[in-house]
Write an enzyme that holds these catalytic residues in place. Structure first.
Site, PDB file in Angstrom:
ATOM      1  CD  GLU A  23      -1.545   0.055   3.594  1.00  0.00           C
ATOM      2  OE1 GLU A  23      -2.177   1.119   3.642  1.00  0.00           O
ATOM      3  OE2 GLU A  23      -1.771  -0.921   4.337  1.00  0.00           O
ATOM      4  CB  SER A  81      -8.874   3.162   9.584  1.00  0.00           C
ATOM      5  OG  SER A  81      -9.549   2.831   8.407  1.00  0.00           O
ATOM      6  CB  SER A 110       1.186   5.201   7.423  1.00  0.00           C
ATOM      7  OG  SER A 110       1.031   3.890   7.891  1.00  0.00           O
ATOM      8  NE  ARG A 159       3.512   2.518   9.052  1.00  0.00           N
ATOM      9  CZ  ARG A 159       3.283   2.459  10.361  1.00  0.00           C
ATOM     10  NH1 ARG A 159       4.276   2.189  11.172  1.00  0.00           N
ATOM     11  NH2 ARG A 159       2.080   2.671  10.858  1.00  0.00           N
TER      12      ARG A 159
END
Lengths: 782, 373
Positions: free
Chosen positions: B138, B192, B195, B207
């Site tokens: 993703e 939701s 990140s 990340r």
């Protein structure tokens, strides 16, 4: 008294009334209290004051030598004197009690010139008028954060085992940190209704580097809305029973498993409360409270880590009402910190975290008394100790923490510092066994101390034959100490790591509390008298030996002398039943060489080399031990050209020789012995107090003067004698010079544990690694 | 011409991003279909195209964001319109069912999917609809899609915007801008959950961290606190509410600014702090609660993003994700927070296609895989 009782009955939420403290124990020494400070938080009030405490102390005074005949065969006289010491009192109670407490204080405050009360905390404003009206004192507001930091610095410096790491699933939930003399810099994360993150660089330099509005108030406010539960504690209790996974969206809810590519496990929370947005169902209060707790703890933990990283700080303390000893929040914060820093930063908590604000406010008001120039010690007798356990595990204790909690600190007469000869002060741990972690040992020692209690009470009464009410006081002492032991059985971590030393010290504090400053004074006196009579004979017989025989006899003498110890149960039994048990008998009782720990050969080799520059000798018992064991040994050192510093206790503990007694004894010995006399006269024999009143020895808290002498004299040998100082403590202490630890194990359980038997000998001579002694050849100490 | 055509993936061209709450679907509608193609086009494919392009809503919960449509876009040598469609992840089983009913598997197309759902629903796609998903990471998709959309622009306008005068509610205005030299950027994706990525080039990123306090938390808490059911409803309420009735401000505690620490009296000291009091709880409106929830979540994201930007030494912070959809309260608040707390050092940037970049990235993967056989 009655008033406090009335309030008690109004608080329906306290679960168990049986443990509420009698009011006369709550605001102690109010009669001469001064310098009040108060910290009023959202739910708890913390009151601080300073009082002077009149103690009975046993003083020894030498009889006039010319009048010796008149004094019978006694060396010195013992008198009970009143001594005034300073004490800090801190009391914590729920805000609901505030008015009653103020009334109580007003009624009992007699001699005070105090005009002002320092105040801090969010509620200080709200109660200002009430305080001023009730007490007639002017409320002087102090900045909350300044107080907090001041208080934090104070406890970190003065209370050993103040900080701890919380590990819910470990054998002992609390892992206390050793006191690092250098407390700065650190990060303080204060979680009140909001969060403040403060970087503290020195006593006066600190900066709020960040914060967050998501804090305790969010947990409480949002929690109350979600669960219709009003009280903070009840919310935490709900949370401790809930399952957050039914409310939170986890990584596995999105991925079906873990997100391996990023190393995110399936159980990780992807979205707090994420399920409540989609799932069409009712959620339990418990689950929502748990989810909320996780959300807030994780968020705070994450921010704390980001700030710690940015400012390169590894010590992060957490405090504020959100933490306040609640295991649930300590656990979730710890978990969060571990997760976000991968273990690089540890979340640290403080035993007296709830008191920081009031301590700081008090210090602000007491600046002219210079409290920061003194060393302070926690008075175990007057302090409640850490009460936190899981609410379910021990409702009795929680109820108590819901009423009154106390901390008392006594000003120590001497400033305490590290022994300069410690190899690594930051990793030094005085105690050999941590009873918090060792359940078997804990069981034994708690039992042992409880067993010995009758004897202690008996001796305490006997030490004050002229005082008819001594029996009553002794009984109160018994109750108090027994209660402490019971508390420690339940919560070994109440006063930091539980150790034999802390058990002994607690007993001494309790004895002092009931004016038994020195139950052994008469016994010590008698023993000293008897032993002195044999001194010359003992020295003479030693002098008849060959050099090598003499060295061994000297060591044997110290060891045999050390058997004479009323503190050890096995010995006091023998001594009480058989007064003829003599020095020679003690020598025969000693274990044959090789001893349990035996580096005598290395020691002997060393003695064949050049003399030491200066020896520091931590002495133990009065009587035979000091006079017939230690003094001849000292005499030999002096004869070799070694200077000797005799370090003895500042205050009494068991039958240990105090500095005051030792002064007199040494004078008397000097009168008989030219070597000792010359040593004193030429300033090569020094008697210095250790700063301690404990049967054990904490080398990180020694009299500043002693440390100075040690440095000045270039001390190159440290001798530690006796079970309390060389076995229970310091057995593993690493020194930067040669050291000799000598003790006879007078406890069969301990002997068993060490692989020996009763009266086994520990003779541990050590040369620090990397400092091979040229003169003792290739020996390495065992 | 024919040779090149053969290299191209078969229609239909979809990119899908199955998140925790929403499924984002992009559909490329070719407008350069030749007569020959038209004839060859199977009925199935035609009906899918017609169904998607002639409707703006699908079933009860599917929506096409018409205003986001990218027109006359050239992708992989074809010209067409890119459509943006979303529906709740909860409707996923129905979507798969539809795929079976429409016999999607007969089209021999690859269904490129990203987001956690690509993994979670992989089996169901296979079992129920005989469809094999091409699963994509993703974050890879997010960055690729974002850079692509920024490159092609938004129908002649820039994709990117910021707020001028973020600290002044009166003169705060949205201004378009371009991401001419986008690297390095701190990319904050608020779905939701959240990140946060530090992006140094299209293929070089990490990340930095994430937080579970995201869009799902806002909506979840709003549903519990107000009884609302949709994001739109929650935002609508929030837009009417006043969070200061719920939050405790610095001035509520200190009577004014907390000067010792340079905190303004109007700063939030404790989110939901007033709700500790029963009287206040009893007198509060749902709108106020919704607003406070929104402000709390937004400020927290802003705070973490700012710390990350400082730690990573990146000045440009790009916020994306569906939490920001129709959510000017949050975008303005983030812009303000970045500017205020960094004393003007950091700039918050936003993108018009907020939550769709993952899906676009997935579509690009489809075009890429067949381009290099």
């Amino acid at each position: 008294m009655a008033e406090c009782g009335r309030v008690d009955s109004n608080t329906s939420h306290t679960m168990d009334k049986s443990i509420t403290l009698p009011p006369d124990e709550i605001f102690r020494n109010l009669e001469n209290a001064k310098r009040f400070a108060i910290d009023i938080g959202g739910s708890l009030t913390k009151l601080a004051y300073y009082s002077t405490v009149q103690h009975k102390v046993a003083k020894v005074r030498s009889f006039d030598h010319t009048a010796k005949a008149a004094a019978g065969d006694k060396l010195y006289e013992i008198s009970m004197q009143e001594e005034v010491t300073a004490r800090l009192h801190f009391i914590k109670f729920e805000n609901a009690y505030i008015e009653t407490c103020l009334d109580f204080i007003k009624d009992h405050l007699v001699n005070t010139e105090t005009k002002v009360i320092k105040a801090t905390g969010g509620g200080a404003h709200k109660f200002k008028e009430l305080i001023e009206r009730k007490l007639g004192l002017k409320v002087d507001k102090e900045d909350e954060m300044t107080c907090l930091i001041k208080g934090c610095n104070f406890v970190l410096k003065n209370i050993p085992h103040e900080a701890f790491v919380y590990a819910k699933h470990a054998d002992s939930e609390f892992r206390f940190q050793t006191t690092n003399p250098d407390i700065f810099p650190y990060l303080l994360v204060n979680i009140g209704s909001g969060v403040s993150i403060v970087k503290v660089e020195s006593e006066d330099k600190f900066e709020r580097i960040g914060g967050s509005s998501i804090g305790g108030g969010t947990f409480w406010g949002l929690g109350a809305l979600l669960t219709k539960t009003k009280r903070f504690d009840e919310l935490l209790q709900l949370a401790s029973k809930g399952q957050h996974a039914s409310v939170d969206m986890l990584v596995k809810d999105i991925y079906g498993g873990s997100y391996g590519y990023l190393g995110l496990t399936g159980d990780l929370i992807a979205s707090s409360f994420g399920k409540s947005a989609t799932a069409d169902k009712d959620f339990s209060k418990e689950d929502m409270a748990k989810s909320l707790l996780h959300m807030i703890s994780n968020d705070i933990g994450q921010l704390a880590c980001l700030y710690a990283k940015l400012h390169n700080l590894s010590r992060v303390y957490f405090g504020g009402f959100f933490i306040r000893g609640h295991p649930v929040t300590m656990h979730t914060i710890t978990y969060s910190i571990n997760f976000f820093t991968k273990g690089e930063v540890q979340a640290l908590f403080l035993r007296h975290e709830g008191y920081l604000g009031t301590i700081g406010a008090f210090l602000k008001g007491a600046e002219e008394d210079n409290p920061n120039q003194y060393s302070w010690g926690e008075n175990y007798a007057g302090s409640s100790g850490l009460m936190s356990v899981s609410p379910d595990m021990n409702p009795m204790q929680r109820a108590r923490s819901g009423t009154f909690d106390m901390l008392e600190m006594d000003r120590l007469e001497r400033q305490l510092v590290n022994l300069p000869l410690l190899q690594d002060p930051s990793s030094y741990i005085p105690d050999t066994v941590d009873l918090t972690e060792d359940a078997l040992a804990r069981e034994y020692w708690l039992y042992c101390f409880e067993e010995a209690l009758d004897g202690v009470v008996k001796r305490a009464v006997a030490s004050q034959p002229d005082m008819p009410e001594a029996a009553l006081r002794a009984e109160k002492f018994r109750q108090k100490y027994r209660h402490k032991l019971q508390t420690l059985r339940q919560q070994p971590f109440a006063y930091g790591s539980l150790t034999v030393r802390s058990l002994l010290d607690t007993r001494e504090h309790c004895l002092n509390e009931f004016n038994f400053p020195d139950p052994y004074s008469k016994i010590k006196q008698r023993e000293n008298d008897i032993a002195l009579k044999y001194y010359q004979k003992a020295v003479k017989s030693l002098d008849e030996l060959s050099w090598e025989e003499k060295q061994f006899a000297l060591v044997q003498g110290v060891l045999a002398g050390n058997v004479f110890d009323w503190g050890a149960k096995a010995v006091s039994d023998v001594l009480e039943s058989d007064p003829e048990f003599g020095f020679e008998e003690a020598k025969r009782q000693l274990e044959e060489r090789p001893w349990l720990v035996d580096s005598y050969d290395q020691w002997l080799e060393r003695l064949k080399g050049p003399p030491h520059k200066c020896a520091l000798f931590f002495v133990d018992n009065s009587g035979v031990d000091i006079i017939l064991g230690v003094m001849p040994f000292v005499r030999e050192l002096l004869s070799r050209g070694t200077e000797v510093v005799l370090a003895s206790n500042s205050g009494p503990a068991l039958n240990d020789v105090t500095n005051g007694e030792l002064q007199i004894l040494t004078e008397r010995i000097a009168a008989m012995d030219p070597v000792i006399e010359a040593g004193l006269r030429e300033d090569r024999l020094l008697l210095v107090q250790s700063g301690s009143s404990s049967p054990c020895l904490d080398l990180s808290r020694l009299d500043k003067v002693l440390a100075m002498v040690v440095r000045e004299r270039q001390t190159d040998l440290v001798i530690i004698e006796g079970m309390g100082r060389a076995i229970h403590t310091n057995y593993y202490a690493m020194l930067s010079c040669e050291s000799l630890k000598m003790a006879v194990i007078k406890n069969s359980w301990l002997a068993d544990r060490l692989g020996g038997k009763l009266f086994s000998v520990v003779f541990k001579y050590e040369v620090p690694a990397g400092k091979p002694n040229k003169d003792c050849g290739a020996f390495s100490p065992s | 011409m024919k040779l090149i055509n053969e290299k191209k993936p078969a229609f239909p061209w979809f990119g899908m991003d199955i998140g925790g709450t929403l499924v984002k679907l992009v559909y490329f509608e070719p407008v350069d279909i030749t007569a020959e193609e038209e004839q060859e086009e199977v009925e199935n494919l035609k009906s899918i195209r017609r169904y998607l392009t002639s409707n703006v809503a699908y079933g009860k919960t599917g929506v096409r964001d018409v205003h986001l449509e990218l027109r006359n876009l050239t992708m992989c040598g074809r010209t067409g319109n890119l459509h943006f469609i979303r529906f709740p992840t909860q409707a996923m089983p129905r979507f798969i069912q539809m795929g079976r009913d429409k016999n999607f598997s007969s089209l021999h197309t690859t269904l490129c999917a990203t987001g956690g759902g690509a993994y979670k629903f992989e089996n169901e796609f296979r079992m129920m609809a005989d469809l094999e998903l091409l699963k994509l990471d993703e974050l890879d998709c997010l960055i690729r899609g974002l850079l692509f959309v920024d490159r092609v622009g938004f129908n002649g306008h820039p994709e990117c915007y910021y707020f001028q005068n973020p600290s002044d509610t009166q003169s705060c205005v949205k201004k378009p801008c371009t991401l001419d030299n986008p690297f390095p950027m701190l990319l904050v994706n608020i779905g939701s959950g959240v990140s946060i990525l530090a992006v140094y080039s299209e293929n070089n990123y990490k990340r930095v961290t994430g937080t579970s306090l995201g869009g799902g938390t806002f909506l979840g808490l709003c549903c519990l606190l107000t009884g609302c059911e949709t994001f739109e409803e929650a935002l609508e309420m929030a837009s009417k509410g006043d969070s200061t009735n719920v939050d405790k401000l610095v001035k509520d505690i200190y009577g004014g600014d907390y000067e010792r620490f340079g905190l303004q009296g109007s700063a939030v000291a404790s989110s939901f702090g007033h709700m500790m009091s029963k009287e206040k709880r009893d007198s509060i409106s749902k709108e106020d609660l919704a607003r406070a929830t929104l402000v709390t979540i937004t400020n927290n994201i802003g705070s973490i993003a700012r710390m990350c930007a400082v730690n990573e030494k990146i000045e440009r912070v790009v916020f994306v994700g569906n939490f920001l959809r129709i959510n000017t309260v949050s975008t303005k608040l983030l812009a303000y927070a970045m500017d205020y707390w960094s004393k003007g050092q950091l700039r918050a940037l936003f993108l018009e296609h907020e939550g769709y970049f993952g899906a676009v990235g997935a579509l690009m993967e489809l075009l890429k895989t067949t381009e290099d056989p």
